[in-house]
Write a protein that holds these residues in place. Structure first.
Motif, mmCIF file in Angstrom:
data_model
loop_
_atom_site.group_PDB
_atom_site.id
_atom_site.type_symbol
_atom_site.label_atom_id
_atom_site.label_comp_id
_atom_site.label_asym_id
_atom_site.label_seq_id
_atom_site.Cartn_x
_atom_site.Cartn_y
_atom_site.Cartn_z
ATOM 1 N N LEU A 13 -98.727 -10.650 -0.791
ATOM 2 C CA LEU A 13 -99.638 -11.735 -0.446
ATOM 3 C C LEU A 13 -99.076 -13.078 -0.891
ATOM 4 C CD1 LEU A 13 -102.402 -12.485 0.754
ATOM 5 C CD2 LEU A 13 -103.354 -12.289 -1.555
ATOM 6 N N LEU A 14 -98.505 -13.156 -2.086
ATOM 7 C CA LEU A 14 -97.938 -14.409 -2.587
ATOM 8 C C LEU A 14 -96.747 -14.865 -1.745
ATOM 9 C CD1 LEU A 14 -98.144 -13.769 -6.446
ATOM 10 C CD2 LEU A 14 -99.548 -15.327 -5.081
ATOM 11 N N ARG A 15 -96.023 -13.939 -1.157
ATOM 12 C CA ARG A 15 -94.896 -14.312 -0.290
ATOM 13 C C ARG A 15 -95.360 -14.778 1.077
ATOM 14 N NH1 ARG A 15 -92.572 -9.456 -2.384
ATOM 15 N NH2 ARG A 15 -93.155 -8.392 -0.431
ATOM 16 N N GLY A 16 -96.620 -14.661 1.348
ATOM 17 C CA GLY A 16 -97.154 -15.110 2.625
ATOM 18 C C GLY A 16 -97.221 -14.016 3.665
ATOM 19 N N GLU A 17 -97.072 -12.763 3.249
ATOM 20 C CA GLU A 17 -97.125 -11.660 4.189
ATOM 21 C C GLU A 17 -98.570 -11.245 4.445
ATOM 22 O OE1 GLU A 17 -94.725 -8.515 2.708
ATOM 23 O OE2 GLU A 17 -92.931 -9.766 2.485
ATOM 24 N N LEU A 18 -98.758 -10.579 5.545
ATOM 25 C CA LEU A 18 -100.087 -10.096 5.900
ATOM 26 C C LEU A 18 -100.330 -8.770 5.175
ATOM 27 C CD1 LEU A 18 -101.814 -10.346 9.260
ATOM 28 C CD2 LEU A 18 -101.731 -8.111 8.209
ATOM 29 N N VAL A 19 -101.463 -8.665 4.486
ATOM 30 C CA VAL A 19 -101.810 -7.496 3.691
ATOM 31 C C VAL A 19 -103.033 -6.818 4.308
ATOM 32 C CG1 VAL A 19 -102.574 -6.671 1.436
ATOM 33 C CG2 VAL A 19 -100.833 -8.468 1.586
ATOM 34 N N ILE A 20 -102.924 -5.510 4.550
ATOM 35 C CA ILE A 20 -104.012 -4.740 5.171
ATOM 36 C C ILE A 20 -104.862 -4.080 4.087
ATOM 37 C CG2 ILE A 20 -104.549 -2.746 6.626
ATOM 38 C CD1 ILE A 20 -103.576 -4.986 8.279
ATOM 39 N N ASP A 21 -106.187 -4.230 4.235
ATOM 40 C CA ASP A 21 -107.154 -3.501 3.401
ATOM 41 C C ASP A 21 -107.767 -2.421 4.292
ATOM 42 O OD1 ASP A 21 -109.060 -2.562 1.699
ATOM 43 O OD2 ASP A 21 -110.310 -4.371 1.732
ATOM 44 N N GLY A 75 -111.501 -1.513 3.597
ATOM 45 C CA GLY A 75 -112.432 -2.592 3.967
ATOM 46 C C GLY A 75 -112.328 -3.024 5.404
ATOM 47 N N LYS A 76 -111.402 -2.385 6.180
ATOM 48 C CA LYS A 76 -111.196 -2.740 7.589
ATOM 49 C C LYS A 76 -110.976 -4.245 7.725
ATOM 50 C CE LYS A 76 -113.885 1.091 9.497
ATOM 51 N NZ LYS A 76 -114.955 1.509 10.423
ATOM 52 N N ALA A 77 -110.001 -4.754 6.941
ATOM 53 C CA ALA A 77 -109.738 -6.196 6.916
ATOM 54 C C ALA A 77 -108.262 -6.432 6.626
ATOM 55 C CB ALA A 77 -110.608 -6.869 5.858
ATOM 56 N N TYR A 78 -107.864 -7.714 6.828
ATOM 57 C CA TYR A 78 -106.526 -8.102 6.371
ATOM 58 C C TYR A 78 -106.625 -9.460 5.685
ATOM 59 C CZ TYR A 78 -105.916 -11.125 10.543
ATOM 60 O OH TYR A 78 -106.056 -12.069 11.503
ATOM 61 N N TYR A 79 -105.609 -9.767 4.851
ATOM 62 C CA TYR A 79 -105.534 -11.019 4.106
ATOM 63 C C TYR A 79 -104.155 -11.624 4.346
ATOM 64 C CZ TYR A 79 -109.508 -9.057 1.507
ATOM 65 O OH TYR A 79 -110.700 -8.511 1.157
ATOM 66 N N ARG A 80 -104.151 -12.959 4.409
ATOM 67 C CA ARG A 80 -102.870 -13.650 4.459
ATOM 68 C C ARG A 80 -103.093 -15.082 4.015
ATOM 69 N NH1 ARG A 80 -99.890 -16.003 9.495
ATOM 70 N NH2 ARG A 80 -101.123 -17.720 8.656
ATOM 71 N N ARG A 81 -102.142 -15.651 3.286
ATOM 72 C CA ARG A 81 -102.256 -17.043 2.884
ATOM 73 C C ARG A 81 -102.171 -17.937 4.121
ATOM 74 N NH1 ARG A 81 -98.238 -18.312 -2.018
ATOM 75 N NH2 ARG A 81 -99.392 -20.300 -1.908
ATOM 76 N N VAL A 82 -102.905 -19.033 4.074
ATOM 77 C CA VAL A 82 -102.844 -19.973 5.187
ATOM 78 C C VAL A 82 -101.412 -20.476 5.359
ATOM 79 C CG1 VAL A 82 -103.630 -22.226 6.041
ATOM 80 C CG2 VAL A 82 -105.252 -20.667 4.951
ATOM 81 N N ASP A 83 -100.802 -20.902 4.270
ATOM 82 C CA ASP A 83 -99.374 -21.184 4.232
ATOM 83 C C ASP A 83 -98.941 -21.239 2.769
ATOM 84 O OD1 ASP A 83 -100.033 -23.687 3.177
ATOM 85 O OD2 ASP A 83 -99.931 -24.671 5.127
ATOM 86 N N ASP A 97 -102.244 -24.188 0.667
ATOM 87 C CA ASP A 97 -101.440 -23.164 -0.027
ATOM 88 C C ASP A 97 -102.250 -22.396 -1.060
ATOM 89 O OD1 ASP A 97 -101.701 -25.482 -1.504
ATOM 90 O OD2 ASP A 97 -99.786 -25.196 -2.554
ATOM 91 N N GLU A 98 -103.477 -22.868 -1.346
ATOM 92 C CA GLU A 98 -104.335 -22.170 -2.303
ATOM 93 C C GLU A 98 -105.449 -21.391 -1.605
ATOM 94 O OE1 GLU A 98 -103.992 -21.842 -5.538
ATOM 95 O OE2 GLU A 98 -102.113 -22.989 -5.475
ATOM 96 N N ASP A 99 -105.402 -21.331 -0.268
ATOM 97 C CA ASP A 99 -106.429 -20.616 0.486
ATOM 98 C C ASP A 99 -105.823 -19.373 1.152
ATOM 99 O OD1 ASP A 99 -108.416 -22.319 -0.206
ATOM 100 O OD2 ASP A 99 -108.342 -23.479 1.672
ATOM 101 N N VAL A 100 -106.693 -18.397 1.380
ATOM 102 C CA VAL A 100 -106.314 -17.146 2.046
ATOM 103 C C VAL A 100 -107.254 -16.944 3.210
ATOM 104 C CG1 VAL A 100 -106.190 -14.637 1.821
ATOM 105 C CG2 VAL A 100 -105.392 -16.094 -0.039
ATOM 106 N N ILE A 101 -106.700 -16.570 4.368
ATOM 107 C CA ILE A 101 -107.534 -16.250 5.514
ATOM 108 C C ILE A 101 -107.874 -14.761 5.449
ATOM 109 C CG2 ILE A 101 -105.534 -15.872 7.011
ATOM 110 C CD1 ILE A 101 -107.306 -16.913 9.335
#
Length: 430
Positions: free
Chosen positions: A97-105, A108-116, A126-130
């Motif tokens: 996640l810190l490298r900016g990669e997409l992480v699958i949950d 929770g049927k969801a994914y996380y990724r940093r905006v940039d 850079d402090e937000d996650v989508i």
């Protein structure tokens, strides 16, 4: 057969389950979590929107495009702080996640990724996650497919195993039946197993062993029979010659007469030994005996120990029912037991017979008894205890062997233990 198949089936299922677990862990270690890869494929459309539509917008258009996707998509797209997201994810996903990669949950049927990672989309981006929730992820379907695949493979393994187990079990049953028949005296019994059977080599070895044992027993039978019969002729000649000699020297001195009488007694012992050998040989090789119904009560009341200075007490129930067998042979067995008791008893011998589920015949004496470690051996032919009383009592060590064989031919058993009188107690159960 069911027991053999159940064990094989359980072993196969356990092996397949262990193999599936090992495959999963190996793939996860080398290529990543297979469940996450399945979830990524199922959510490929939503990931495409993020990477090819929202992320391709200029910096000032990024948030408007995100809002447009929110309006038309069933997926919830939210922005949340990076710190809060890191605290909710497993530690193994933090670096990605810190490298900016997409992480699958997956759960929770969801994914996380940093905006940039540079903060160029908007101030503090850079402090937000989508966070994309309610993704069309259904791991249950994939697991169900794996379960069906597992069941089909297990079925195709267990069907041939069941077929093989059935053939193997039939072969084992043939070996077991042959062993039972051979053990009960049918020396011609052999294992009938197909040449293609897995135990055919073992069955062949067992049949060869049975052939050798049968040949040895048959040779022993003929030897004993021949020797016993051949001994009868010289013994009869000796007996006849000594009778003539005794009559011819009837008037001679008393010492010669005593010597002749002792020699005649020795000849009688030889005759008795030959008769015992013939009887034992017949019982050893008797596959069946004539069976007739007879009442054991009068038979047992007629059994008595040899005449001697012993007190003999018999307690025989009036109604002992009926037995099927050879009355003469059973009477001889009981008389042999009484004769054995008479050799060693000091003053008392008892005979008791009762009937419950089985007929129980008990012979006891007040002699020295039989040591526990020798109670099974006394039924072997010619076995004698190494004590002075045995040699003084005489005999050939065949009486108990004949009694045991006769009782077993009647389907019974004979046990030895200590008697309350102080000596040995023989219990016959038929």
């Amino acid at each position: 057969m069911n027991r053999l198949f159940r064990r094989f089936a359980l072993l196969v299922l356990l092996a397949m389950t262990l193999a599936s677990a090992v495959i999963y862990l190996t793939f996860r270690l080398l290529f990543g979590d297979p469940l996450e890869q399945i979830a990524r494929r199922q959510a490929a459309g939503q990931i495409f929107l993020l990477e090819q539509y929202i992320d391709q917008a200029p910096a000032d258009e990024w948030l408007p495009r995100l809002n447009k996707v929110r309006e038309v998509s069933e997926v919830t797209l939210e922005l949340q702080p990076l710190r809060a997201t890191l605290s909710s994810l497993p530690s193994r996903q933090h670096e990605a996640l810190l490298r900016g990669e997409l992480v699958i949950d997956v759960a929770g049927k969801a994914y996380y990724r940093r905006v940039d990672t540079t903060g160029t989309r908007y101030i503090g981006s850079d402090e937000d996650v989508i966070h994309a929730g309610h993704l069309p992820i259904d791991i249950g379907e994939a697991l169900g497919m794996e379960a069906i695949r597992f069941a089909v493979i297990a079925l195709f393994l267990l069907v041939p195993i069941g077929w093989w187990s059935r053939r193997h079990w039939r072969g084992l049953q043939a070996l077991s039946k042959m062993a039972d028949d051979f053990g009960h005296g049918n020396l011609s019994a052999r294992a009938d197993v197909a040449r293609s059977a897995s135990i055919a080599p073992l069955a062949g070895r067992i049949n060869e062993m049975a052939d050798r044992i049968a040949a040895l027993l048959e040779a022993r039978k003929h030897l004993l029979h021949a020797v016993s019969h051949e001994l009868r002729t010289p013994i009869a000649r000796l007996e006849f010659g000594m009778e003539l000699l005794r009559e011819r020297h009837a008037g001679d001195d008393e010492a010669l007469q005593r010597r002749l009488q002792a020699m005649l007694a020795d000849v009688e012992e030889l005759k008795a030994l030959v008769e015992e050998l013939l009887s034992l040989n017949q019982l050893d090789h008797a596959e069946a005996m004539p069976r007739q119904a007879f009442a054991p009560t009068p038979l047992l009341r007629a059994c008595t120990p040899p005449q001697g200075a012993h007190e003999f007490n018999a307690s025989i129930a009036d109604d002992l029912g009926e037995l099927h067998g050879d009355a003469r042979l059973l009477a001889r067995a009981i008389n042999n037991l009484l004769g054995n008791a008479a050799k060693y008893a000091q003053s008392r011998i008892t005979l008791t017979a009762t009937r419950g589920e089985q007929l129980h015949i008990v012979v006891e004496d007040d002699g020295p008894g039989i040591p526990a470690d020798a109670r099974a051996q006394v039924f072997e032919p010619f076995y004698r205890l190494t004590r002075q009383a045995d040699h003084a009592a005489g005999g050939y060590g065949l009486g108990l062997a004949i009694a045991a064989r006769a009782i077993r031919l009647h389907g019974g058993d004979i046990l030895i233990d200590a008697s309350p009188l102080g000596g040995a107690r023989f219990t016959v159960s038929i």
